[in-house]
Design a protein around this motif. Structure first.
Motif, mmCIF file in Angstrom:
data_model
loop_
_atom_site.group_PDB
_atom_site.id
_atom_site.type_symbol
_atom_site.label_atom_id
_atom_site.label_comp_id
_atom_site.label_asym_id
_atom_site.label_seq_id
_atom_site.Cartn_x
_atom_site.Cartn_y
_atom_site.Cartn_z
ATOM 1 N N SER A 5 14.027 0.707 -0.591
ATOM 2 C CA SER A 5 13.338 0.022 -1.681
ATOM 3 C C SER A 5 14.402 -0.612 -2.563
ATOM 4 O O SER A 5 15.578 -0.238 -2.505
ATOM 5 N N SER A 18 7.843 -7.561 -3.445
ATOM 6 C CA SER A 18 8.242 -6.971 -2.164
ATOM 7 C C SER A 18 9.055 -7.959 -1.347
ATOM 8 O O SER A 18 8.984 -9.178 -1.543
ATOM 9 N N PRO A 39 9.467 -2.392 -1.251
ATOM 10 C CA PRO A 39 9.001 -2.770 -2.584
ATOM 11 C C PRO A 39 10.172 -3.197 -3.460
ATOM 12 O O PRO A 39 11.315 -2.769 -3.253
#
Length: 1008
Positions: free
Chosen positions: A709, A783, A796
């Protein structure tokens, strides 16, 4: 509180964390001398025990996991423990005060001693660090047991919902956890639970080391009569007890088992959720419920009891991690949490465990729905932090009022006949508080007997409320939430109970209070589904942003964590839940974590050579985006669910967790670089360590950690981060970047297409985020998905704009001199830097004595507390500092204009400092507290600096201001000073303004 005397207290030994020798070659010229940092104080333990870490590496840094219990490793282990003995002897502490040793993932020990003993230990040869032993807690919301009519169609509801059963899915593909060992660190285990039975088809259990403690610890009937002997089998292959510190500090009660047997039910539930047997019929109060399966039903289980009824000490928990790695576990479930430190004994033990390939699932915490509530150790990047969601399963109940209205909720208990009903707020004993919340001892039996009682959430536990209704003779309870977006639970209440949302609860209460003789009936309505509510983030699940490492998005993933049916103990601590039940349906991130642990067992079977980071990346980048927030409508954000809802997918399909194509891998050196940014105190010499890591090519900022992420907690207009993907497939993967930019930002990826060679091939890229109009201080989400060759690899993005990036402080020396403040401007407009000060030291001489009870404030403070008044007016920055060498421990507390404590410094030894930026005008009081002074009062110097908001002092801005800036403009602000008196410490500030608005400040400390 604080340690007596300063010591070098690096949390981790330099040797253990030095970059790989080959990688770091050439990073420093031979013979270069390195300045050692100032000694750090020890934090006082609140538990009466400390954890001591040694400089030498733990065994798992040089010994393969499968060899940790072989003779050569045992010889090395004895040698390590001999150094522990020498440290204790040198500190004049009996070895009997030691509660446990570590040698595999940590090299050190836990010891019961006072602060002076901890100080002496820190000074011993070979000791790298002394840290407080902390308490952690299980992360279940309550002991929730399901009840209702049998529902033969609801077979394996959780496993079906997660897409594990059915054609071409995991189970049908032969992926059930075969050959995988799952270690569960928790409250112990009830070995006779049916989901742990050995049906004769499992492989032979491993042979475990029995040198120091039993690997199948049951049958201590001398302590508790129903602790029946049990022989571990090929399903439950082992069960160890790690309560050494708990026994020494807290002590076992007669209601707790002095073995690995579970008196809570929590550990049995988590173990059976992760890896309980398949297709086992559950039953509560004699009524058949779901047919249930663990997520990895063919995996073998070993349990580690490291939690007692009052919680667990990090020393015991870390010893369990230490042993689990030596026992050869592939996966650890840790449904336990507490304070969100980056460096603690269990976080470091998990780091070493990850380095040898152990996958770890950890509860995110149950402190939601507020932000910044993710606890430790789930806040560190080398474990998988799991948030909780609902799934379509409801153990249903209802209340029918005498007026014919029916209100639906949840229930696991039997119903009632038609009986009177009363509002708890009108059923209180005289002089007792909060009867409407049914707190203990608040209800009047004369008013409650034979009635259904309305109780509101708050003040005490849900099950405790039912216990109070039972005590007062009530027939049943209606329990309603304080808000309509909270989770409804299926607790094992002591009286028939229906739980519901706030609005229907208040409607019922209004009707009850409008009637002269209201009556109602509670009913159990069996099992139904609440599909329109699922998956939603549970109200209790802890949320990001992550503290203190805000560039890492946590939780990492979410999974079902409400009304999860699994095992229980039939012999609980009295008063915690009804006895005699082998099953329960409890809620918490404790329940979602073992779901992911079970998934990891399936991934381990399918991909035995993956690193822990690769498995985590596969789960994160393939996660579903179906979850909603706890309002049951809004889409969940990455701070709610991390990368999304865990969804393994079909093993044969590309783009699933089994076949992610590309992963974001990270190894030990990557995490060491992360520590440079978020916990430099982990190193004996952080400057040298982090310089070596950078020279070896490892990032030393949290935002650049190779994570699945992308988080940026302070974007000053523009920020670029780097990532690298590794191909885990057998063919070249060609992908193109697909970006959903956070609102108010543009995002570019370079290169925007990748061709990644097969099986271990890598490709690097950069992600640049630019603020195009987003407000500073607000998180926005988007994202990045790499798409191509049949794969979709999604990460994300979470970014928060910053008006400016400037250091909190800079230093200088000399009666005249210069310094530079590097600044990145995050907003358009004219940037200006303004100098304030410098001001010299003001000496406030006070005489302080010993506070008898070492507690401030308390009635006996007397001469152990000295109050020094300060009038602040037109102050840009205020600083107070107190440094006293030797065996003296003083603390500082600052009271604001309204008398409240607004700041405190209670560091180890007397090394205290409090700073206030732009304090409000008013009268302040600095409190000097004599925590450890001794029998003779002493004179000390409280130093202070009050930097004015006015300009024209000895500090000036010489370059870089004013500057017309756009977002991302970098400015080097030059500073100069002259005319200072020699031999003093001066303080000033530089105020940073954009468009005339002050947005930040940098403190300037000059030693003349």
């Amino acid at each position: 509180m604080a340690a007596t005397g300063a010591v070098a207290a690096a949390i981790l030994p330099l040797a253990s964390l030095a970059p790989t020798a080959q990688a770091a070659a050439g990073a420093r010229a031979a013979g270069d001398k390195v300045a050692q940092p100032a000694a750090k104080p020890i934090e006082k333990s609140k538990t009466g025990s400390y954890i001591v870490l040694m400089e030498a590496d733990p065994l798992a840094r040089s010994v393969k996991q499968q060899d940790l219990n072989k003779a050569p490793a045992n010889t090395k282990r004895k040698a390590l423990k001999a150094t522990h003995d020498r440290a204790l002897k040198g500190a004049r502490i009996s070895t009997k005060a030691r509660t446990t040793d570590f040698s595999n993932t940590l090299n050190g020990f836990a010891v019961r001693t006072d602060l002076k003993g901890a100080e002496r230990l820190a000074k011993q040869a070979g000791v790298a660090a002394v840290m407080p032993d902390e308490m952690r807690q299980p992360q279940a919301i309550a002991a929730d047991v399901a009840r209702g009519k049998a529902n033969p169609r609801a077979l394996n509801a959780l496993n079906d919902y997660l897409g594990l059963s059915g054609k071409r899915k995991a189970y049908a593909s032969g992926l059930k956890g075969d050959g995988v060992l799952v270690g569960v660190i928790d409250t112990g285990i009830w070995p006779e639970q049916p989901m742990l039975a050995d049906d004769g088809t499992f492989p032979a259990k491993p042979t475990f080391d029995e040198t120091e403690r039993s690997s199948c610890d049951f049958g201590n009937t001398a302590h508790k009569a129903d602790d029946a002997p049990f022989t571990c089998n090929n399903k439950l292959v082992g069960a160890r007890q790690f309560l050494d510190t708990y026994k020494a500090n807290t002590g076992l009660t007669a209601d707790e088992f002095d073995s690995a047997r579970d008196e809570s039910g929590h550990g049995t539930h988590t173990a059976t959720t992760a890896a309980g047997n398949a297709n086992v019929q559950s039953e509560i109060f004699g009524v058949k419920k779901d047919v249930v399966s663990g997520i990895a039903p063919r995996a073998q289980v070993i349990a580690y009891k490291a939690l007692g009824d009052q919680g667990g000490y990090t020393s015991d928990l870390s010893a369990a991690i230490d042993q689990a790695v030596a026992d050869g576990v592939d996966v650890i479930n840790y449904s336990i949490g507490g304070g969100a430190r980056v460096v603690s004994a269990d976080t470091i033990a998990f780091l070493i465990a990850a380095n040898v390939g152990v996958f770890s699932a950890v509860s995110a915490g149950n402190s939601g729905p507020g932000p910044k509530t993710v606890g430790g150790p789930s806040n560190v990047p080398w474990v998988t932090s799991v948030g909780a969601t609902t799934f379509p399963r409801n153990y249903a109940g209802s209340i029918r009022l005498a007026n014919g209205k029916v209100f639906k909720g949840t229930s696991v208990t039997k119903g009632t006949g038609v009986v009177p009903v009363i509002d708890g707020a009108r059923a209180g004993l005289a002089g007792k508080a909060n009867p409407g919340f049914c707190v203990e001892g608040s209800l009047d039996p004369a008013k409650v007997k034979g009635k259904i009682v309305l109780c509101e959430r708050g003040f005490n536990g849900r099950v405790a409320k039912s216990s109070e209704v039972l005590r007062a003779g009530g027939a049943g309870m209606v329990l309603f939430n304080a808000v309509d977006v909270d989770t409804m639970f299926s607790d094992t209440f002591f009286v028939p109970t229906v739980m519901m949302d706030k609005t229907p609860g208040e409607e019922i209460r209004a009707w009850v209070n409008s009637q002269a003789s209201p009556t109602a009936q509670l009913k159990n309505d069996g099992i139904n589904t609440l599909g329109h509510y699922s998956p939603t983030v549970t109200y209790f699940s802890s949320r990001g942003e992550t503290v203190p490492n805000g560039d890492i998005i946590k939780p990492d993933i979410s999974a079902p964590g409400a009304q999860i049916m699994a095992g229980n103990t039939p012999s609980p601590v009295p008063g915690s839940q009804p006895a005699g039940q082998l099953w329960q349906a409890i809620a918490g991130t404790s329940m979602s974590s073992p779901v992911v642990a079970g998934m990891y067992a399936l991934l381990k079977q399918a991909n035995p050579d993956w690193s822990a980071a690769a498995a985590k990346s596969a789960l994160m980048t393939s996660a579903s985006q179906v979850a909603r927030s706890n309002d049951r409508v809004s889409p969940a954000t990455p701070f709610d669910t991390g990368s999304g809802f865990a969804d393994l997918g079909r093993p044969a399909n590309r783009g699933t967790a089994f076949q992610p194509g590309l992963v974001y891998d990270a190894r030990f050196d990557d995490y060491r670089g992360f520590l440079c940014a978020e916990a430099p105190e982990a190193y004996s010499d952080p400057d040298t360590m982090c310089a070596d890591l950078e020279a070896a090519g490892y990032p030393t900022t949290a935002a650049n950690l190779n994570y699945a992420s992308i988080g940026m907690e302070a974007v000053p207009g523009v920020q670029t981060v780097k990532r690298k993907v590794t191909n885990v497939s057998d063919s070249t993967i060609r992908v193109t970047a697909n970006v959903q930019a956070p609102s108010g930002y543009s995002v570019s990826v370079s290169p925007s297409t990748l061709a990644v060679p097969p099986r271990g091939g890598t490709a690097s890229f950069e992600v640049t985020v630019r603020n195009t109009g987003a407000a500073v201080g607000e998180w926005k989400f988007g994202s990045l998905t790499w798409i191509g060759s049949g794969y979709e690899v999604r990460s994300p993005i979470a970014v928060k704009g910053a008006a400016i990036a400037a250091p909190a402080s800079v230093t200088g020396t000399g009666t005249s001199g210069t310094a530079t403040v590097p600044v990145t401007v995050g907003q358009p407009g004219q940037y200006t830097a303004t100098a304030h000060g410098l001001v010299g030291t003001t000496h406030n001489n006070v005489t302080i004595a010993q506070d008898p009870d070492q507690t401030y404030p308390s009635p006996d403070d007397g001469a152990g507390v000295v109050q020094v008044p300060f009038s602040l007016s037109g102050v840009d920055h205020a600083r107070w500092k107190l440094q006293v060498p030797g065996d003296v421990d003083l603390d500082l507390y600052l009271r604001g204009p309204h008398g409240q404590i607004i700041a405190a410094s209670t560091n180890g030894a007397t090394d205290e400092q409090i700073d206030l930026d732009r304090p409000a005008n008013g009268n302040y009081t600095m409190v000097v507290h004599g925590w450890a002074v001794g029998s003779t009062p002493m004179d000390v110097d409280l130093q202070s600096w009050l930097v004015p908001t006015t300009t024209g002092g000895s500090l000036s801005v010489t370059s870089g201001s004013p500057t017309t800036a756009t977002p991302g403009t970098k400015v080097d602000v030059g500073l100069g000073w002259s005319g200072l008196a020699a031999g003093d410490t001066y303080l000033g500030t530089v105020s940073h303004a954009i468009g005339g608005t002050r947005v930040a400040s940098t403190a300037v400390e000059v030693t003349s």
